[in-house]
Write an enzyme that holds these catalytic residues in place. Sequence first.
Site, short mmCIF file in Angstrom:
data_model
loop_
_atom_site.label_atom_id
_atom_site.label_comp_id
_atom_site.label_asym_id
_atom_site.label_seq_id
_atom_site.Cartn_x
_atom_site.Cartn_y
_atom_site.Cartn_z
N GLY A 238 0.77 -1.24 0.00
CA GLY A 238 0.00 0.00 0.00
C GLY A 238 0.79 1.28 0.00
N GLU A 287 4.30 -6.31 1.60
CA GLU A 287 3.82 -6.75 0.27
C GLU A 287 3.63 -5.55 -0.66
OE1 GLU A 287 0.10 -8.34 1.52
OE2 GLU A 287 0.98 -10.01 2.60
N PRO A 288 4.68 -4.80 -0.91
CA PRO A 288 4.51 -3.62 -1.77
C PRO A 288 4.43 -4.01 -3.25
CG PRO A 288 6.82 -3.88 -1.21
CD PRO A 288 6.09 -5.00 -0.53
N GLY A 289 3.55 -3.38 -3.98
CA GLY A 289 3.48 -3.56 -5.42
C GLY A 289 3.83 -2.25 -6.09
N ARG A 290 2.89 -1.29 -5.98
CA ARG A 290 3.03 0.00 -6.63
C ARG A 290 4.35 0.71 -6.28
NH1 ARG A 290 -1.59 2.86 -7.91
NH2 ARG A 290 -2.66 1.61 -6.35
N TYR A 330 -10.05 4.21 -12.02
CA TYR A 330 -9.86 4.80 -10.68
C TYR A 330 -9.80 6.33 -10.72
CZ TYR A 330 -7.53 0.19 -9.88
OH TYR A 330 -7.19 -1.13 -9.81
N CYS A 356 -14.12 3.00 -28.35
CA CYS A 356 -15.48 3.53 -28.38
C CYS A 356 -16.11 3.54 -26.99
CB CYS A 356 -16.32 2.71 -29.33
SG CYS A 356 -15.47 2.42 -30.87
N GLU A 357 -15.57 4.34 -26.10
CA GLU A 357 -16.09 4.51 -24.75
C GLU A 357 -15.77 5.94 -24.34
OE1 GLU A 357 -17.45 2.25 -22.59
OE2 GLU A 357 -17.05 0.38 -23.69
N TYR A 385 0.06 -1.63 -12.23
CA TYR A 385 -1.34 -1.73 -12.64
C TYR A 385 -1.54 -1.10 -14.02
CZ TYR A 385 -1.40 -2.84 -7.72
OH TYR A 385 -1.11 -3.40 -6.50
C1 LIG Z 1 -2.84 -5.33 -3.95
C2 LIG Z 1 -2.27 -5.86 -2.70
C3 LIG Z 1 -0.99 -5.50 -2.30
C4 LIG Z 1 -0.15 -4.49 -3.04
O1 LIG Z 1 -0.72 -3.22 -2.99
P1 LIG Z 1 0.16 -1.95 -3.44
O2 LIG Z 1 -0.70 -0.80 -3.16
O3 LIG Z 1 0.44 -2.12 -4.90
O4 LIG Z 1 1.40 -1.96 -2.63
C5 LIG Z 1 -0.48 -6.08 -1.17
N1 LIG Z 1 -1.19 -6.99 -0.45
C6 LIG Z 1 -2.44 -7.35 -0.82
C7 LIG Z 1 -3.16 -8.34 0.00
C8 LIG Z 1 -3.03 -6.80 -1.94
O5 LIG Z 1 -4.26 -7.14 -2.28
#
Ligand SMILES: *Cc1c(COP(=O)(O)O)cnc(C)c1O
Length: 432
Positions: A238, A287-290, A330, A356-357, A385
């Site tokens: 997050g 658990e970082p993604g973004r 979003y 076409c949206e 994403y």
């Molecule tokens: C999507 C998600 C993440 C990653 O979220 P980011 O905002 O990209 O860091 C981590 N843990 C869980 C359970 C998620 O669903």
Amino acid sequence: MHEFRYVGNRLHCERVAIDKLVQQHGTPLYVYSQSTVEDHYQKLDHALAPLDHLICFAMKANSNQAVMRTLADCGSGFDTVSEGELRRVIAAGGDPRQCVFAGVGKTDHEIEYALRKGIYSFNVESEPELVRINHVAARLGKIAPVAVRVNPNVDAGTHAKITTGTYDNKFGIAFEQVAGVYARAAKLKHLRLRGIQMHIGSQLTAVKPFELAVRKMLPLVTRLAAKHPFEFFSIGGGLGIIYKTALASAGPDWWQTAAARDILTPAKYADTLVPLLKPLGLRILVEPGRFIVGNAGVLITRVEYVKRTGKKNFVIVDAAMNDLIRPAFYDSFHEIVPLRKKGGALVASDVVGPVCESGDYFCKDRPLPKVGEGDHLALLSAGAYGFVMASNYNTRALAAEVLVKGNKSAVVRPRQAIESIWAGERPAPWQQ
Ligand SMILES: *Cc1c(COP(=O)(O)O)cnc(C)c1O
């Protein structure tokens, strides 16, 4: 820090001029900076060094094999949400023993696959799922490592579609019910209660919601860890990134600048959370993604037409919502800059795709340099994403992806061949 900046008047990714990549590979084109991915991973890893910790990259943000390999080589684990993602980890050379498996709807088949591959833990989202995992593990003669995802009911103060930590959404088990769930789970013979997990939402730009959630969880985690011999506490992902002034935040010293005050840097995150977490004596998962990949990618698009109506200046480009759905999905903001720097006055513009949206736009009434047919634009901060949410809507081919490292570049996914879009389709037998 990221590695996208103008050198002279040409936008570069690391030491590669992006217009060269466009000449070679066409558009729409995703371009990723390997050094940026590595830097973000290392910044976070370093900030969490006082803790026994494991970073599990949330691969749903960007699961290109080259990006995954970069992170596997850094020592990252992975947060997966499907059998397909776990298979991708293995294909990229990642270690399933450093993977967690999240998601509210795991099937028998997925649970079996994950157990056979020896994942680190399932992050469990409901009691029926615990029963199901126990059942599958019993059938295989295995013990399944599990953690329950707790919904701490803390408002992350982010966009409604990316808030996950309140009782209005489908994720996790309500805070008040968690102790009972652990007591019942402890009686299931084929489960090992390995940890506990939370994730409150995405694109958080302040540490406060994390702090509130962790403070709320601490007594519960302490109590449960004493009862059941736990190994880890996952505080989820997050961490937010900069979208609005993305270009200004290039360069290695950026974390020390004034603009950094508005963003959640790894140091700020760790300064607040490490002292709270350290006394637990548990392994801490994040658990970082973004945060890892968001600023590490851009989407390059070509201006096809400029259409002026009485009210509007529409810049019609060759990328669309099927390539990058975040603005439509979003309402998100992506900074848009020309590949070749332009002088002159700014024009309020709508950058739109050909789909076409009416939702197919990248920005509305935004002051942009005046561009014309054949110019190229970069949509910044498109590394998370972005491509992973792309689709073939309007029978549009998936974009090509390029990875850059220093002065080297490589196509890490070629542009999809148009015919392959319907290659698996056929008329029904009675239509022959
Ligand atoms: C999507 C998600 C993440 C990653 O979220 P980011 O905002 O990209 O860091 C981590 N843990 C869980 C359970 C998620 O669903």
